[in-house]
Enzyme design. Structure first.
Site, short mmCIF file in Angstrom:
data_model
loop_
_atom_site.label_atom_id
_atom_site.label_comp_id
_atom_site.label_asym_id
_atom_site.label_seq_id
_atom_site.Cartn_x
_atom_site.Cartn_y
_atom_site.Cartn_z
N SER A 183 0.85 -1.20 0.00
CA SER A 183 0.00 0.00 0.00
C SER A 183 0.88 1.24 0.00
O SER A 183 2.05 1.18 0.41
CB SER A 183 -0.89 0.01 1.24
N TYR A 196 -2.26 -0.49 10.86
CA TYR A 196 -2.32 -0.85 9.43
C TYR A 196 -1.09 -0.34 8.69
O TYR A 196 -0.45 -1.09 7.94
CB TYR A 196 -3.59 -0.26 8.81
#
Length: 297
Positions: A183, A196
């Site tokens: 990501s 995260y």
């Protein structure tokens, strides 16, 4: 004189870093310009045995469709039985040979057990797409312990377990491809996603370290690709927003991912200008660090 020399070096470093950044930027634009006129060679994935984790939804499902269209053989894993079976059915309609497995990628024992079954009953995986991921959007103190653990179990530990299971055959054949779906949050941080972001930084680090290790071992036939998109409209996050640009649709992310795999790109940013944003960010941090060193020196 010695003190003056050190000060001059400190003053020069940000300037040299700026020159390096500009050179990298110019190179990136020249490379993109050349690609407009010189077609990039793409490898064939026809007949390759491809395993995709998290294939029951979103990027994993769309990636499976793209490999099916290119006549790859598919092994699909997902924790959701209905989702992975739907993906498999569509891939079969596209003409691919498909086997679907229900696997909880947060559990190392399930990964190793399913991997052994795949190797014995189907064959050696030559393209591994580590796509399974989970996200909890909350501030650090509101994120529950089990949510933190699950993000690390799925977003990074599962990558390590699957790679350990299937990499030996790739290395023996000096042929294969390990894909890490990470990501932009593995490079740039955002509030309310501390755990995260941490797990995605780990995923990016895993990709970089694995790439370096394969190079050191002389396994130049085993390729690696890391996908780093901004937030994608997959339904996992309600009303997602990002300061880095518009929310991406699954199709544009998978198009970039497949291009990256077929051309053996090591790092794929979506949107592509994100690489420039990241370079500027780290340049700013470097200059700030130099200024702080100078002020305290």
């Amino acid at each position: 004189t010695q003190t003056c020399s050190v000060s001059e070096k400190r003053a020069m470093n940000p300037f040299l870093e700026l020159l390096l950044f500009l050179a990298t930027l110019i190179y990136s634009y020249l490379e993109a310009f050349v690609k407009l006129f010189v077609p990039v060679k793409r490898k064939s994935v026809s007949g390759e045995l491809v395993l995709i984790t998290g294939a029951g939804h979103g990027v994993g499902r769309a990636t499976a469709f793209e490999f099916a269209k290119r006549h790859s053989r598919l092994v699909l894993w997902d924790i959701n039985k209905h989702g992975v079976e739907d993906t498999a059915a569509e891939c079969e309609r596209l003409g691919a040979t498909v086997q679907a497995f229900v696997v909880d990628c947060s559990k190392r024992e399930e990964i190793y057990s399913a991997a052994e079954k795949v190797k014995k009953e189907i064959g050696d995986i030559s393209i591994l797409v580590n796509n399974a991921g989970v996200i909890t959007a909350a501030d650090l103190l509101s994120t529950q312990d089990h949510q933190v653990e699950r993000m690390f179990e799925v977003n990074i530990l599962a990558h390590i377990w699957t790679t350990r299971a299937f990499l030996p055959a790739m290395m023996n054949n000096n042929h294969g491809h390990v894909v890490t779906v990470a990501s932009a949050a593995g490079h740039l941080v955002t509030s309310y996603m501390v755990a995260y972001c941490s797990s995605k930084f780990a995923a990016v680090g895993f990709h970089k370290a694995l790439t370096e290790e394969l190079s050191t071992l002389g396994k130049d036939g085993v390729k690696t690709t890391c996908l780093c998109p901004v937030f994608i409209n997959t339904g996992f996050v309600k009303n997602p927003s990002t300061r880095l640009g518009k929310i991406l649709e699954v199709e544009e992310v998978v198009e970039a991912l497949m291009e990256g795999i077929l051309t053996n790109q090591k790092m794929v940013f979506v949107p592509s200008h994100l690489s420039i944003v990241i370079m500027i960010h780290f340049l700013q941090l470097s200059i700030l660090s130099r200024e702080l060193d100078h002020s305290t020196g």
